[in-house]
Design a protein around this motif. Structure first.
Motif, PDB file in Angstrom:
ATOM      1  N   LEU A   1      31.789  43.088  39.768  1.00  0.00           N
ATOM      2  CA  LEU A   1      32.439  44.401  39.798  1.00  0.00           C
ATOM      3  C   LEU A   1      31.477  45.513  39.422  1.00  0.00           C
TER       4      LEU A   1
ATOM      5  N   GLU B   1      35.694  37.311  33.126  1.00  0.00           N
ATOM      6  CA  GLU B   1      34.714  38.183  32.466  1.00  0.00           C
ATOM      7  C   GLU B   1      33.381  38.198  33.216  1.00  0.00           C
TER       8      GLU B   1
ATOM      9  N   VAL C   1      39.444  45.440  42.055  1.00  0.00           N
ATOM     10  CA  VAL C   1      39.674  44.006  42.181  1.00  0.00           C
ATOM     11  C   VAL C   1      41.025  43.762  42.845  1.00  0.00           C
TER      12      VAL C   1
ATOM     13  N   ILE D   1      36.587  41.480  45.628  1.00  0.00           N
ATOM     14  CA  ILE D   1      36.006  42.610  44.900  1.00  0.00           C
ATOM     15  C   ILE D   1      35.551  43.674  45.901  1.00  0.00           C
TER      16      ILE D   1
ATOM     17  N   VAL E   1      33.697  40.350  36.327  1.00  0.00           N
ATOM     18  CA  VAL E   1      33.670  41.787  35.981  1.00  0.00           C
ATOM     19  C   VAL E   1      32.242  42.243  35.725  1.00  0.00           C
ATOM     20  N   GLU E   2      31.521  41.471  34.916  1.00  0.00           N
ATOM     21  CA  GLU E   2      30.164  41.855  34.525  1.00  0.00           C
ATOM     22  C   GLU E   2      29.182  41.816  35.703  1.00  0.00           C
TER      23      GLU E   2
ATOM     24  N   PHE F   1      42.224  40.020  34.251  1.00  0.00           N
ATOM     25  CA  PHE F   1      41.400  41.118  34.766  1.00  0.00           C
ATOM     26  C   PHE F   1      41.817  42.449  34.130  1.00  0.00           C
TER      27      PHE F   1
ATOM     28  N   ILE G   1      39.126  44.445  31.746  1.00  0.00           N
ATOM     29  CA  ILE G   1      38.711  45.779  32.195  1.00  0.00           C
ATOM     30  C   ILE G   1      39.137  46.848  31.186  1.00  0.00           C
TER      31      ILE G   1
END
Length: 624
Positions: free
Chosen positions: A110, A103, A27, A87, A106-107, A47, A51
């Motif tokens: 990423l 979040e 990221v 990303i 990320v889910e 982040f 993570i």
């Protein structure tokens, strides 16, 4: 690093490592001033937290121990849409990211590579969502050279800069290039100073090289005091090592052993980044004694400026570094002959230094592929005004003004027509729409009475008064005058007073003649470049928008912007005689009696508009 060859070998290893890193999930969060102001550092911290909580910092395969999955990147130029997050390896980029979005990013993005549509950039020209920065019209129509690796340059990492070829030019120079060979290379490139005047950089270097002196200095002018201009700040925040490498090479070329970067204190992130760059360069043996095992030594220090606009003028800047009052001095002698503490001194702008490593690394022929014959290369501009997209752009010289406004910035955000631009900072010129097809380069702009200047472009729509625009910019230069010379100190004040008469509806044809005469006196007789260019907004608006001055004399502001030509009136049919307007008027200009419409005494009215806000029946209007 103990030798240039050792540095060459290290850079090659880092290049391969960077390519592998970009293929791993990671990221990039922009931490430039614009995005930081919108909360990007909180987004970055979130982040890291998310993570780590999910154990992804362990699950994601690292290239080495320093390879963290969340990285800080510098400004990509699209400041109005921050915080920006990119990303990798998908390249999906999101705008206006908040901590509440982290979040989900990320889910979904990423880990799974899915795009979250509501966070994607909307291209204002195509009106479509785009997943990658590179696909947005704002970026596709630019020419990136200095601002390479948009969205993936790690602003705090010297290793990332090296992995992009950074410091290979320094290694090449110290491998055996002759000092005059370096200077002749810069001369052949045609690089011109990016700070305003456009003076050939190679000639400056040559003058400093030929000057006799046991001590010489190299100085970076990062004062950047123009309102709305933030190219230097952006470059120092996103790629400080490019500027630092350019300064070290310049020091070697002219025989200097000490240097200063003069950065205004209002740029705390830039100051922080550049200080870190200096420390990291020392750690690798690129600054200090016996650089890369050679007999060349060079030390560099940061001097924070206090924010005086005049300290952008090089002799005033040098006085400030010496601890004196920042005022200009007559030239000659020029700084190349007698600068800091009377010693030969080379002064260049931030962007000028950043070009140097690329010219040496890529070669003159490659560099001159961009731009035009007498203005080769690219230029960073900060574009502001009522446009769909604003921020920092990089274009090659020769690009037209219209192309920037329409094909990069997407036209106006309010639907109005752009009737002018103001280019070159507060001392720049105002150019009309019929000159928008003019190529942006030093000579073309000079031919119409304008200049590249610092690189600020302000879009002005047809609802703006050009007389007021001239007054606005002169107000800034008047206040920022150092006061050393009479033409600037007194001339700008008198010119401002005349402009105020125009905007207040009190000007005469004699005032118009006096304004023209005074502007030429200031331009001709002022001591320094800032004073000489201060009347440019007046001179250019008189040249291209003279009818607006005439209309002000005749009793009308064509744009309707100057309220002195308007008056507030009460519409009898709508007035309810409630007296709210009269009771709220600060100057007692409204009177009346119960059962009859109230009236406004135009002689007493100061046009504050408070009566309009107080009236509940819409009975008061501004006309004229």
């Amino acid at each position: 690093m103990k030798s240039p060859q050792e540095l060459f070998d290290f850079i090659e290893k880092l290049k391969e490592k960077r390519e592998r890193k970009l293929q791993k999930p990671c990221v990039y969060v922009c931490v430039g001033t614009g995005c930081t102001a919108s909360g990007s550092r909180k987004v970055y911290a979130k982040f890291v937290e998310v993570i780590k909580a999910k154990g992804l910092d362990i699950k994601i395969e690292k290239i080495d121990d320093d390879d963290e999955p969340v990285k800080k990147t510098g400004c990509c130029g699209l400041c109005s849409l921050g915080p920006l997050v990119k990303i990798m390896p998908s390249g999906i980029t999101y705008s206006h990211v908040t901590v509440n979005d982290v979040e989900e990013i990320v889910e979904r993005t990423l880990l799974k590579g899915e795009a979250i549509e509501r966070l994607l950039l909307t291209d204002p020209i195509t009106d479509k969502k785009v997943e990658r920065l590179e696909d947005a019209t704002f970026f596709k129509n630019q020419t990136f050279y200095i601002m390479e690796a948009v969205g993936t340059s790690e602003c705090e990492s010297i290793e990332d800069y090296m992995a992009r070829g950074g410091y290979s030019s320094l290694a090449k120079v110290l491998s055996g290039m002759d000092r005059l060979e370096i200077i002749n290379l810069i001369k052949a490139s045609g690089l011109r100073g990016r700070g305003g005047g456009g003076f050939p950089t190679g000639l400056k270097w040559e003058a400093a090289y030929k000057s006799q002196g046991d001590i010489k200095y190299v100085v970076c002018n990062a004062d950047e005091g123009d309102p709305g201009a933030f190219m230097n700040r952006t470059l120092l925040e996103r790629d400080p090592h490019s500027v630092l490498e350019g300064m070290i090479i310049a020091a070697y070329a002219i025989g200097a052993r000490k240097g200063y970067a003069y950065i205004r204190a209002e740029y705390p992130i830039a100051v922080e980044m550049f200080n870190k760059a200096i420390e990291d360069a020392k750690r690798y043996g690129l600054l200090g004694k016996s650089i890369l095992g050679t007999d060349f030594s060079f030390d560099l220090y940061v001097k924070e400026g206090a924010g005086a606009f005049v300290c952008g003028e090089e002799t005033a800047l040098l006085a400030s570094i010496e601890g004196k009052r920042g005022v200009p001095r007559p030239r000659p002698p020029f700084p190349a002959q007698s600068g800091l503490w009377g010693k030969p001194t080379l002064i260049n702008n931030v962007e000028s230094y950043a070009n140097v490593p690329k010219i040496i690394r890529d070669g003159v022929e490659n560099y001159r592929k961009r731009g035009v014959e007498n203005s080769p290369g690219t230029k960073m501009f900060s574009v502001t005004g009522p446009l769909k997209l604003t921020g920092i752009i990089e274009i090659q010289f020769g690009t037209t003004i219209r192309y920037i406004l329409e094909n990069i910035c997407g036209g106006t955000s309010n639907g109005r027509k752009i009737k002018a631009i103001q280019i070159g900072g507060p001392s720049g010129a105002c150019l009309p729409e019929e000159l928008f097809d003019l190529p942006l380069d030093y000579d073309s702009l000079k031919s119409v009475g304008a200049m590249v200047g610092s690189g600020g472009i302000v879009a002005i729509t047809d609802d703006r008064c050009m007389v007021e625009v001239a007054r606005f910019f002169l107000d800034f230069t008047k206040r920022e005058s150092c006061g050393k010379c009479v033409p600037c100190r007194e001339g700008t004040m008198q010119a401002y007073n005349i402009l105020e008469k125009f905007t207040q509806g009190k000007a005469t044809y004699e005032d118009l003649e006096n304004l023209e005469y005074l502007s030429e006196i200031i331009k001709t007789a002022s001591l320094c470049g800032l004073g000489k260019t201060a009347p440019n907004p007046i001179i250019s608006t008189l040249k291209y928008f003279r009818p607006e001055y005439i209309e002000h004399i005749e009793g009308k502001c064509p744009s309707g912007m100057c309220t002195a030509f308007k008056k507030y009136v009460i519409i009898p049919e709508k007035c309810k005689s409630c007296s709210l307007c009269a009771r709220s008027c600060p100057n007692g200009a409204i009177s009346g009696e119960r059962g009859k419409p109230y009236v406004i005494d135009q002689e007493k009215c100061i046009k504050c508009g408070l009566c309009v806000t107080k009236c509940k029946f819409g009975a008061i209007e501004l006309v004229g």
